[in-house]
Design a protein around this motif. Sequence first.
Motif, PDB file in Angstrom:
ATOM      1  N   MET A  19     -13.867   2.398 -10.734  1.00 31.45           N
ATOM      2  CA  MET A  19     -12.911   2.248 -10.258  1.00 31.45           C
ATOM      3  C   MET A  19     -11.725   2.729 -10.081  1.00 31.45           C
ATOM      4  N   GLU A  20     -11.428   3.256 -11.805  1.00 33.31           N
ATOM      5  CA  GLU A  20     -10.165   3.726 -12.061  1.00 33.31           C
ATOM      6  C   GLU A  20     -10.498   5.027 -10.993  1.00 33.31           C
ATOM      7  N   ALA A  21     -11.327   6.004 -10.596  1.00 33.58           N
ATOM      8  CA  ALA A  21     -10.885   7.317  -9.637  1.00 33.58           C
ATOM      9  C   ALA A  21     -11.519   6.083  -8.015  1.00 33.58           C
ATOM     10  N   ASP A  22     -11.629   5.217  -7.709  1.00 31.50           N
ATOM     11  CA  ASP A  22     -11.414   4.616  -6.936  1.00 31.50           C
ATOM     12  C   ASP A  22      -9.897   4.241  -6.812  1.00 31.50           C
ATOM     13  N   LEU A  23      -9.849   3.617  -7.511  1.00 30.61           N
ATOM     14  CA  LEU A  23      -7.662   3.608  -7.134  1.00 30.61           C
ATOM     15  C   LEU A  23      -7.145   4.308  -7.257  1.00 30.61           C
ATOM     16  N   ARG A  24      -7.347   5.818  -7.728  1.00 28.95           N
ATOM     17  CA  ARG A  24      -6.055   6.964  -7.617  1.00 28.95           C
ATOM     18  C   ARG A  24      -6.369   7.312  -6.661  1.00 28.95           C
ATOM     19  N   GLU A  25      -8.221   7.164  -5.973  1.00 32.81           N
ATOM     20  CA  GLU A  25      -8.416   7.728  -4.691  1.00 32.81           C
ATOM     21  C   GLU A  25      -7.060   7.042  -3.774  1.00 32.81           C
ATOM     22  N   LEU A  26      -7.594   5.712  -3.675  1.00 28.38           N
ATOM     23  CA  LEU A  26      -7.229   4.813  -2.829  1.00 28.38           C
ATOM     24  C   LEU A  26      -4.762   4.978  -3.068  1.00 28.38           C
ATOM     25  N   LEU A  27      -4.358   5.559  -4.127  1.00 34.11           N
ATOM     26  CA  LEU A  27      -2.628   5.227  -3.858  1.00 34.11           C
ATOM     27  C   LEU A  27      -2.579   6.720  -3.780  1.00 34.11           C
ATOM     28  N   ALA A  28      -3.048   7.802  -3.991  1.00 32.95           N
ATOM     29  CA  ALA A  28      -3.024   8.722  -2.692  1.00 32.95           C
ATOM     30  C   ALA A  28      -3.070   9.044  -1.149  1.00 32.95           C
ATOM     31  N   THR A  29      -3.523   7.860  -0.988  1.00 28.85           N
ATOM     32  CA  THR A  29      -3.333   7.822   0.717  1.00 28.85           C
ATOM     33  C   THR A  29      -1.732   6.879   1.223  1.00 28.85           C
ATOM     34  N   ILE A  30      -1.014   5.807   0.026  1.00 30.57           N
ATOM     35  CA  ILE A  30      -0.108   5.563   0.200  1.00 30.57           C
ATOM     36  C   ILE A  30       1.245   6.404   0.611  1.00 30.57           C
ATOM     37  N   GLN A  31       1.257   6.128   1.918  1.00 33.87           N
ATOM     38  CA  GLN A  31       3.042   7.130   2.630  1.00 33.87           C
ATOM     39  C   GLN A  31       4.110   7.278   1.908  1.00 33.87           C
ATOM     40  N   ASN A  32       4.893   5.464   2.474  1.00 43.39           N
ATOM     41  CA  ASN A  32       5.887   6.059   2.097  1.00 43.39           C
ATOM     42  C   ASN A  32       5.879   6.109   0.420  1.00 43.39           C
ATOM     43  N   PRO A  33       7.499   6.924   0.642  1.00 44.82           N
ATOM     44  CA  PRO A  33       7.488   7.276  -1.110  1.00 44.82           C
ATOM     45  C   PRO A  33       8.296   6.160  -1.378  1.00 44.82           C
ATOM     46  N   HIS A  34       9.333   4.889  -1.449  1.00 52.48           N
ATOM     47  CA  HIS A  34       9.411   4.254  -2.586  1.00 52.48           C
ATOM     48  C   HIS A  34       8.244   3.235  -2.832  1.00 52.48           C
ATOM     49  N   LEU A  35       6.618   2.811  -1.967  1.00 56.55           N
ATOM     50  CA  LEU A  35       5.894   2.481  -2.691  1.00 56.55           C
ATOM     51  C   LEU A  35       5.081   3.017  -3.695  1.00 56.55           C
ATOM     52  N   ARG A  36       4.775   4.285  -3.339  1.00 55.22           N
ATOM     53  CA  ARG A  36       4.649   5.370  -4.448  1.00 55.22           C
ATOM     54  C   ARG A  36       5.233   5.245  -5.193  1.00 55.22           C
ATOM     55  N   ARG A  37       6.517   5.514  -6.013  1.00 57.95           N
ATOM     56  CA  ARG A  37       7.291   5.454  -6.325  1.00 57.95           C
ATOM     57  C   ARG A  37       6.983   3.774  -7.880  1.00 57.95           C
ATOM     58  N   LEU A  38       6.856   2.670  -6.298  1.00 58.39           N
ATOM     59  CA  LEU A  38       6.348   1.653  -6.585  1.00 58.39           C
ATOM     60  C   LEU A  38       5.234   1.629  -7.943  1.00 58.39           C
ATOM     61  N   LEU A  39       4.005   1.816  -7.029  1.00 56.09           N
ATOM     62  CA  LEU A  39       2.786   1.751  -7.468  1.00 56.09           C
ATOM     63  C   LEU A  39       2.618   2.759  -8.997  1.00 56.09           C
ATOM     64  N   ALA A  40       3.482   3.500  -8.768  1.00 58.77           N
ATOM     65  CA  ALA A  40       3.070   4.792 -10.151  1.00 58.77           C
ATOM     66  C   ALA A  40       3.558   4.373 -11.038  1.00 58.77           C
ATOM     67  N   ILE A  41       5.014   3.602 -11.317  1.00 60.34           N
ATOM     68  CA  ILE A  41       5.508   2.427 -12.734  1.00 60.34           C
ATOM     69  C   ILE A  41       4.005   1.095 -12.957  1.00 60.34           C
ATOM     70  N   VAL A  42       3.569   1.309 -12.354  1.00 53.97           N
ATOM     71  CA  VAL A  42       2.018   0.293 -12.902  1.00 53.97           C
ATOM     72  C   VAL A  42       0.868   1.131 -13.528  1.00 53.97           C
ATOM     73  N   PHE A  43       0.541   1.807 -12.129  1.00 53.50           N
ATOM     74  CA  PHE A  43      -0.020   2.653 -12.619  1.00 53.50           C
ATOM     75  C   PHE A  43      -0.972   3.728 -13.295  1.00 53.50           C
ATOM     76  N   LYS A  44       0.972   4.462 -14.210  1.00 56.10           N
ATOM     77  CA  LYS A  44       0.621   5.578 -14.762  1.00 56.10           C
ATOM     78  C   LYS A  44      -0.278   5.329 -15.288  1.00 56.10           C
ATOM     79  N   GLU A  45      -0.828   6.396 -15.570  1.00 58.82           N
ATOM     80  CA  GLU A  45      -2.339   6.883 -16.469  1.00 58.82           C
ATOM     81  C   GLU A  45      -1.588   6.611 -18.015  1.00 58.82           C
TER      82      GLU A  45
END
Length: 234
Positions: A19-45
């Motif tokens: 599930m973590e691998a699937d999640l990180r694959e999904l995160l990589a598809t987010i194009q908006n840079p602001h949303l990528r930064r937000l998600l990085a706060i929550v899902f940082k390994e």
Amino acid sequence: MDDDVEDLVDGPPRSAAQMEADLRELLATIQNPHLRRLLAIVFKEGSPTWAAYRDAPAAKYYHQAYRHGLLEHCLTVAQAVSAISATFPGVDRDIAVTGALLHDIGKLEAYRMEGETIEMSDAGRLQGEIPLGYYRVRRAIERLDGFPPELAQAVVHIILSHHGSLEHGSPVVPCTREATLVHMVDNLGGRLGSFDRIEKELPAGEQWSQFDKGIGGGAYFAARARVEPEREAA
């Protein structure tokens, strides 16, 4: 937890690692840079938030009420939202997927697990998982310089409205395409998760369950063949 014990404990059909691998694959598809930064706060390994999100249950009883249940539920909702977004014009996929991944994040504080026992926390009882999730995401956004206010509003609206109605605990109803999509898929995921729970609890060979509050009726499983009672020897 050793493997022998894990085999006896209820859990998701996919491993946490998958599930973590699937999640990180999904995160990589987010194009908006602001949303990528937000998600990085929550899902940082390695971060405390990610560790808690990975292990938390999705509920106390009705669906995915086990370790890794929150990850399973939010990932499943986000994957479905991602797939459906292309079907309906006007849906901002990045916002919808971000909202799906974060919609239940308040459960990190609303529930606590002691061993395999799930209980509501004091914060969960006194504040509720939706306000807890809203404040957590709002605080994360406020730490990001230059985060567009309209984008922040779109994301937090999904969190605030994902239960769909005031009587079900949402302070507001879904008022955007993205919030409506997340609510509908979240509701679907929860109800189908209830079927999983009911089937696991059903006696061998039974096809009908008793009335279940989670689905509002009895559940029927056509594929489960009834086991005829053994005839007593004459």
